[in-house]
Design an enzyme around this catalytic site. Structure first.
Site, PDB file in Angstrom:
ATOM      1  CB  SER A 117      -0.898   0.006   1.243  1.00 46.65           C
ATOM      2  OG  SER A 117      -1.550   1.237   1.397  1.00 46.65           O
ATOM      3  CE1 TYR A 141      -4.041  -2.202   5.010  1.00 51.95           C
ATOM      4  CE2 TYR A 141      -3.677   0.123   4.580  1.00 51.95           C
ATOM      5  CZ  TYR A 141      -3.823  -1.170   4.121  1.00 51.95           C
ATOM      6  OH  TYR A 141      -3.741  -1.431   2.771  1.00 51.95           O
ATOM      7  CE  LYS A 145      -1.570  -4.269   3.166  1.00 48.71           C
ATOM      8  NZ  LYS A 145      -1.778  -5.563   2.491  1.00 48.71           N
TER       9      LYS A 145
END
Length: 336
Positions: A117, A141, A145
């Site tokens: 991402s 989040y 990644k």
């Protein structure tokens, strides 16, 4: 070519599966259906289970001894939820991926394409970022990644597994053939919320109107999910070229253009021919001002560029919203 696709019953994973099928490949799908839908994988080679279940992954690889490529899309992806449940996000996205990667490396898989991402990048004065831009993930989040990319780089350095991290920006739209699309009954991404607001004739909340941007709303690089799926196919097919002599590589996927939320709203209004009431709201936890991709590396190493524009993404999102009830017949948890 056989390709293991984790999270292949979810939004992006199922679109990747369709693109692989269209290109003549044979996807093997692993998904626990915690967010994905069984309707997306009917009549396809499908295994229901957790990516952290090494025994299950080993059994899949044993059943397909010629499987050498994998696309890893399985993850929890809602930024505000990651703020309220960081343990769950680290457990699934980091610990789960570590178990998966260990099983893949032990099982003879050589090529892993990871759905990463652009959230890993730090906010800066220049909203355009290439792969050398500083990292600064601003939510649990995003940190999952970044951590996973570091794990893949380390594992790729000492095992037979090589890895390619595709850092994509903001997925939008649906499979243009409307085989799959966003599966959640209450969408979390901005275009999904906009479509729902229009469908329900409810106000649309712009979460954050005080960003340092020309109109005060966040900047995003909205890339059509079908373009993302095509990039995954290109990565699988041109893996050696994409690595460019490395064991681990990162590649941005985006349109190269930043679009504010208000600009997206204008496009939505024009395409849908429907005015939506807009209400300003505070930023959500973990939200950032945003950025857009510089994609020269994708053009050079994958021979890829985004082809579908913002209008196409809105049209496909609206078409999928109208068709969703025919494909996903209920909102209860589906079972195979």
């Amino acid at each position: 070519m056989k390709v293991l696709v984790t999270g292949g019953a979810g939004y992006i994973g199922s679109t990747v599966v369709s693109a692989l099928l269209d290109a003549g490949h044979e996807p093997i799908i692993l998904d626990d259906l915690s967010a994905g839908r069984v309707e997306f994988v009917r009549d396809l080679p499908f295994h229901r289970g957790d990516i952290a279940d090494r025994a299950l992954v080993r059994s899949i690889l044993s059943a397909h001894p010629d499987l050498r490529s994998a696309v890893h899309c399985a993850a929890r992806v809602v930024v505000p939820e990651s703020v309220s449940d960081p343990v769950g996000y680290y457990r699934t996205n980091v610990s789960g991926t570590l178990e998966l990667v260990a099983a893949l490396a032990d099982g003879g898989v050589t090529d892993l394409v990871f759905s990463s991402s652009a959230a890993v990048y730090a906010a800066g004065e220049d909203p355009g970022v290439d792969e050398t831009a500083p990292l600064g993930p601003s939510s649990p989040y995003a940190r999952t990644k970044a951590m996973t990319e570091a794990i893949l780089a380390d594992v790729s350095a000492v095992t037979g597994l090589r890895s390619l991290a595709l850092r994509y920006f903001n997925p939008m739209g649906a499979d243009p053939a409307l085989r799959t699309g966003p599966q959640q009954p209450v969408p979390q991404h901005v275009l999904g919320r906009l479509v729902e607001a229009g469908r329900r004739d409810e106000p649309f909340l712009i979460t954050g109107v005080d960003y340092p941007t020309p109109d005060g709303t966040g900047i995003r690089d909205y890339v059509h999910v079908w373009d993302l799926a095509r990039a995954h196919v290109a990565a699988v097919e041109q893996f050696d070229r994409a690595l460019d002599g490395h064991r681990h590589q990162v590649i941005n996927l985006g349109t190269g253009r930043g679009t504010s939320v208000r600009e997206l709203l204008d496009v939505f209004t024009a395409v849908s021919r429907r005015a939506v009431e807009v209400v300003a709201a505070p930023r959500r936890p973990g939200d950032a001002v945003g950025a857009f991709a510089r994609c020269e590396r994708a053009a050079e190493l994958l021979d890829w560029k985004a082809e579908l524009d913002l209008e196409a993404g809105v049209r496909d999102a609206l078409a999928w919203s109208a068709r969703r009830g025919d494909v996903l017949t209920d909102l209860a948890e589906a079972t195979p």
